[in-house]
Design a protein around this motif. Structure first.
Motif, PDB file in Angstrom:
ATOM      1  N   LEU A  38       0.832  -1.193   0.000  1.00 27.03           N
ATOM      2  CA  LEU A  38       0.000   0.000   0.000  1.00 27.03           C
ATOM      3  C   LEU A  38       0.876   1.255   0.000  1.00 27.03           C
ATOM      4  N   GLY A  39       0.255   2.383  -0.309  1.00 25.79           N
ATOM      5  CA  GLY A  39       0.964   3.658  -0.209  1.00 25.79           C
ATOM      6  C   GLY A  39       0.978   4.479  -1.470  1.00 25.79           C
ATOM      7  N   GLY A  40       0.987   3.838  -2.643  1.00 27.91           N
ATOM      8  CA  GLY A  40       1.016   4.611  -3.878  1.00 27.91           C
ATOM      9  C   GLY A  40       2.246   5.501  -3.943  1.00 27.91           C
ATOM     10  N   ARG A  41       2.033   6.770  -4.245  1.00 25.49           N
ATOM     11  CA  ARG A  41       3.153   7.713  -4.298  1.00 25.49           C
ATOM     12  C   ARG A  41       3.831   7.855  -2.950  1.00 25.49           C
ATOM     13  N   ALA A  42       3.084   7.680  -1.865  1.00 21.65           N
ATOM     14  CA  ALA A  42       3.659   7.762  -0.519  1.00 21.65           C
ATOM     15  C   ALA A  42       4.211   6.394  -0.128  1.00 21.65           C
ATOM     16  N   GLY A  43       5.209   5.944  -0.889  1.00 25.75           N
ATOM     17  CA  GLY A  43       5.743   4.606  -0.699  1.00 25.75           C
ATOM     18  C   GLY A  43       6.914   4.554   0.262  1.00 25.75           C
ATOM     19  N   LEU A  44       7.412   3.341   0.456  1.00 23.68           N
ATOM     20  CA  LEU A  44       8.524   3.082   1.371  1.00 23.68           C
ATOM     21  C   LEU A  44       9.485   2.122   0.688  1.00 23.68           C
ATOM     22  N   TRP A  45      10.778   2.419   0.780  1.00 25.03           N
ATOM     23  CA  TRP A  45      11.808   1.505   0.308  1.00 25.03           C
ATOM     24  C   TRP A  45      12.854   1.351   1.387  1.00 25.03           C
ATOM     25  N   GLU A  46      13.179   0.115   1.731  1.00 23.45           N
ATOM     26  CA  GLU A  46      14.166  -0.178   2.766  1.00 23.45           C
ATOM     27  C   GLU A  46      15.258  -1.068   2.186  1.00 23.45           C
ATOM     28  N   ALA A  47      16.509  -0.749   2.521  1.00 24.54           N
ATOM     29  CA  ALA A  47      17.641  -1.551   2.052  1.00 24.54           C
ATOM     30  C   ALA A  47      18.853  -1.259   2.927  1.00 24.54           C
ATOM     31  N   ASP A  48      19.548  -2.314   3.325  1.00 27.04           N
ATOM     32  CA  ASP A  48      20.833  -2.196   4.038  1.00 27.04           C
ATOM     33  C   ASP A  48      20.765  -1.316   5.279  1.00 27.04           C
ATOM     34  N   GLY A  49      19.622  -1.347   5.968  1.00 29.50           N
ATOM     35  CA  GLY A  49      19.472  -0.546   7.177  1.00 29.50           C
ATOM     36  C   GLY A  49      18.998   0.869   6.943  1.00 29.50           C
ATOM     37  N   TYR A  50      18.767   1.245   5.673  1.00 24.77           N
ATOM     38  CA  TYR A  50      18.237   2.570   5.351  1.00 24.77           C
ATOM     39  C   TYR A  50      16.730   2.471   5.099  1.00 24.77           C
ATOM     40  N   ARG A  51      16.023   3.535   5.437  1.00 22.23           N
ATOM     41  CA  ARG A  51      14.580   3.609   5.189  1.00 22.23           C
ATOM     42  C   ARG A  51      14.291   4.907   4.440  1.00 22.23           C
ATOM     43  N   PHE A  52      13.688   4.777   3.260  1.00 26.94           N
ATOM     44  CA  PHE A  52      13.412   5.938   2.418  1.00 26.94           C
ATOM     45  C   PHE A  52      11.914   6.080   2.177  1.00 26.94           C
ATOM     46  N   ASP A  53      11.377   7.279   2.436  1.00 32.23           N
ATOM     47  CA  ASP A  53      10.066   7.637   1.892  1.00 32.23           C
ATOM     48  C   ASP A  53      10.287   7.938   0.416  1.00 32.23           C
ATOM     49  N   THR A  54       9.501   7.318  -0.449  1.00 29.31           N
ATOM     50  CA  THR A  54       9.724   7.475  -1.885  1.00 29.31           C
ATOM     51  C   THR A  54       8.832   8.530  -2.519  1.00 29.31           C
ATOM     52  N   GLY A  55       8.150   9.313  -1.704  1.00 27.46           N
ATOM     53  CA  GLY A  55       7.256  10.335  -2.239  1.00 27.46           C
ATOM     54  C   GLY A  55       7.187  11.532  -1.318  1.00 27.46           C
ATOM     55  N   PRO A  56       5.987  11.882  -0.850  1.00 28.02           N
ATOM     56  CA  PRO A  56       5.826  13.076  -0.010  1.00 28.02           C
ATOM     57  C   PRO A  56       6.728  13.046   1.213  1.00 28.02           C
ATOM     58  N   SER A  57       7.264  14.213   1.563  1.00 28.04           N
ATOM     59  CA  SER A  57       8.133  14.292   2.738  1.00 28.04           C
ATOM     60  C   SER A  57       7.912  15.574   3.547  1.00 28.04           C
ATOM     61  N   TRP A  58       6.956  16.426   3.128  1.00 30.35           N
ATOM     62  CA  TRP A  58       6.611  17.634   3.891  1.00 30.35           C
ATOM     63  C   TRP A  58       5.244  17.410   4.541  1.00 30.35           C
ATOM     64  N   TYR A  59       5.194  17.481   5.854  1.00 30.51           N
ATOM     65  CA  TYR A  59       3.923  17.371   6.577  1.00 30.51           C
ATOM     66  C   TYR A  59       3.414  18.798   6.796  1.00 30.51           C
ATOM     67  N   LEU A  60       2.495  19.208   5.945  1.00 30.54           N
ATOM     68  CA  LEU A  60       1.916  20.552   5.990  1.00 30.54           C
ATOM     69  C   LEU A  60       0.414  20.453   6.218  1.00 30.54           C
ATOM     70  N   MET A  61      -0.220  21.587   6.517  1.00 33.83           N
ATOM     71  CA  MET A  61      -1.658  21.656   6.767  1.00 33.83           C
ATOM     72  C   MET A  61      -2.075  20.689   7.886  1.00 33.83           C
ATOM     73  N   PRO A  62      -1.482  20.812   9.063  1.00 31.62           N
ATOM     74  CA  PRO A  62      -1.793  19.867  10.146  1.00 31.62           C
ATOM     75  C   PRO A  62      -3.263  19.849  10.531  1.00 31.62           C
TER      76      PRO A  62
END
Length: 554
Positions: A38-62
């Motif tokens: 799940l996630g679509g553009r707001a995806g997750l990729w993990e490798a070798d102990g690293y964790r990457f958000d593959t899309g949105p990274s700004w939490y705005l409009m709380p």
């Protein structure tokens, strides 16, 4: 009486949010996601102990996130571990001038503007006050509006601001900014939010200066654990409400009963859905899909909601006579930017960078023209975005290493190619990645950056087209130009298929995680016949929905 049924296509944030709200509103919901995760553009990729958000990274409009969670009887505080970033972001200039930080203290930002350009501090106060006023009006009247009733756009607060609003619609964002500050760096700080809208400050209407309320007023936040925690949170709420989630389920057709007016007369249903439109040629009856093993299935439901890219939904899942937005409609549209994404694992610390970093070229207008012009090309150097989540989240990288996510805006063109691990991506994608790495090294003063990279993965426009069915390989969605904003944008329901609804960044209200949450709520409003411009009262009540609609939802 059995519960009404709903099929939701797409397991990104818009699809998950819609499924959760429908379930809370009393629907029996099945969600179909083509990919294995799940996630679509707001995806997750993990490798070798690293964790990457593959899309949105700004939490705005709380406040939008808070309202969405309140509809489901919870809160952002209960669901997420939010941290306000300070500085919110750092800005690097091609000139080699010292980087500037936009911090959490507004008065400090006023002082910063004043130190760079005498008088700019007072201008920042005026600009942000206007932005905050416009943002408040947008939340109360426009963002939660289905635009089914023109009267919902009119009220004392709108009429009072009518002359100012007319002026904001007639001028570009850059034109407005020029009236307040002259320094190019300050103009870029006020103009960069246009990129969040899939456009440029030279193209978006100046009404969108309201975006500056977000970083100068609300502030910039980060959910510990990354943006995948938002997806996990909403998916968990959906499943707790009874949503059945099927991954590896690729929708192949939205099924219809041609000429049917199931669930009531067409006129009655149009009245309930709140939009004057042509008589539907069909009624949605469900979805056909293919599972991961290639077997074909069909699920029947009273309504269908597609959170897939609107172009894909209309041109791949519906027959030509049932398309509200046929191919010729898209030929006149701006797809917004594409992107080359670069995910880097780096050995050692990178104190030269903050969590969010913006690298702006001097000739900004030419940079945007390269991306949106005809012909278009990959600019070099480009104005790029660099996220260093390991500055805030120690779980994003192994000890003594850093995580960098780099976004290089490029034309929305799958011909640019796809990415890959190491240097295995298409030549143009890897060249853009190399140029960005060199740019970061030079501008931020990290001369050995390339030599310290221990993990590298790229993503290109062809990946967006292939993996996400994104129109023309766009990274965000159709740009928020004047003729692609508000009621000019793709609507949240089909003109020709009754019971078919649309959510996500290519529909009203637009691009970004908060907008996707609002689009999910707009489906509930349409089902209830709520034509107001205001958000729904929280929490959702299925009983209230039946009372408001006056009949079983359809």
């Amino acid at each position: 009486m059995s519960a009404p049924t709903a099929s939701v296509i797409g397991g990104g944030i818009a699809g998950l949010a819609t499924a959760a709200l429908l379930a809370a509103d009393g629907y029996d919901v099945t969600l179909l996601e083509a990919r294995g995760v799940l996630g679509g553009r707001a995806g997750l990729w993990e490798a070798d102990g690293y964790r990457f958000d593959t899309g949105p990274s700004w939490y705005l409009m709380p406040e939008v996130f808070e309202h969405f969670y309140s509809l489901l009887g919870t809160s952002a505080g209960e669901q997420l571990a939010l941290e306000r970033l300070d500085p919110g972001y750092r800005v690097f200039a091609e000139t080699g001038a010292a980087p500037i930080d936009i911090v959490a203290d507004f008065e400090a930002n006023v002082a910063l503007f004043e130190s760079i350009e005498p008088g700019a501090g007072a201008e920042l106060r005026r600009y942000v006050a206007s932005a905050s006023d416009a943002y408040e009006l947008a939340l109360g009247r426009f963002l939660y509006n289905t635009f089914d009733d023109p009267r919902s756009l009119i009220g004392p607060e709108v009429l009072r601001r009518a002359p100012a609003l007319a002026g904001l619609g007639a001028r570009s964002l850059h034109g407005l900014i020029q009236k307040h500050v002259r320094d190019p760096r300050l103009q870029q700080v006020l103009g960069y939010p246009a990129v969040f809208l899939g456009s440029s400050p030279f193209e978006v209407p100046s009404l969108y200066h309201l975006m500056s309320h977000l970083d100068f007023g609300d502030g910039v936040y980060y959910p510990q654990g990354g943006f995948s925690t938002i997806i996990d949170s909403i998916a968990g709420l959906a499943e707790s409400a009874g949503v059945r989630v099927l991954t590896g389920a690729q929708a192949t057709e939205i099924t219809t009963d041609a000429g049917s007016t199931a669930g009531g007369s067409a006129a009655a249903r149009r009245a309930k859905h709140g939009r004057r439109r042509r008589r539907p040629r069909a009624a949605a009856t469900g979805v056909r899909y293919r599972d991961a093993q290639g077997a074909e299935h069909e699920i029947q439901s009273d309504i269908v909601v597609s959170a897939a890219d609107l172009h894909f939904t209309e041109t791949a899942l519906l027959s030509p006579e049932l398309r509200s937005y046929p191919e010729e409609w898209w030929e006149q549209r701006n797809p917004g930017p594409g992107a080359v994404l670069v995910m880097l694992g780096v050995r050692g610390a990178l104190p030269e960078l903050e969590h969010h970093n913006l690298f702006f070229v001097d000739n900004w207008e030419d940079n945007f023209s390269a991306i949106y012009g005809n012909p278009s090309f990959v600019p070099e150097p480009a104005s790029i975005y660099v996220c260093r989540p390991s500055a805030t989240d120690p779980g994003a990288a192994p000890p003594n290493h850093e995580n960098l996510f780099v976004l290089v805006p490029v034309p929305a063109d799958p011909e640019i190619g796809s990415g890959g691990l190491g240097r295995s991506g298409s030549a143009r994608v890897e060249r853009a990645a190399d140029a960005a790495i060199q740019q970061i090294a030079q501008w931020a003063g990290i001369p050995d950056l390339a030599q310290r990279i221990v993990l590298r993965r790229t993503v290109g426009p062809a990946d967006f087209a292939e993996d996400l069915n994104s129109w023309r390989g766009g990274a965000l969605g159709p740009a928020h130009t004047l003729r692609q904003s508000a009621f000019f944008r793709g609507r949240n329901s089909s003109t020709f298929v009754d019971g078919l609804y649309y959510v996500g960044g290519s529909t009203i209200p637009g691009i970004g995680l908060p907008m996707c949450l609002i689009s999910a709520e707009l489906v509930i409003k349409k089902l209830r016949g709520d034509r107001s411009g205001a958000p729904l009262a929280a929490p959702l009540s299925a009983h209230a929905a039946r009372t408001a609609a006056g009949a079983a939802p359809r």
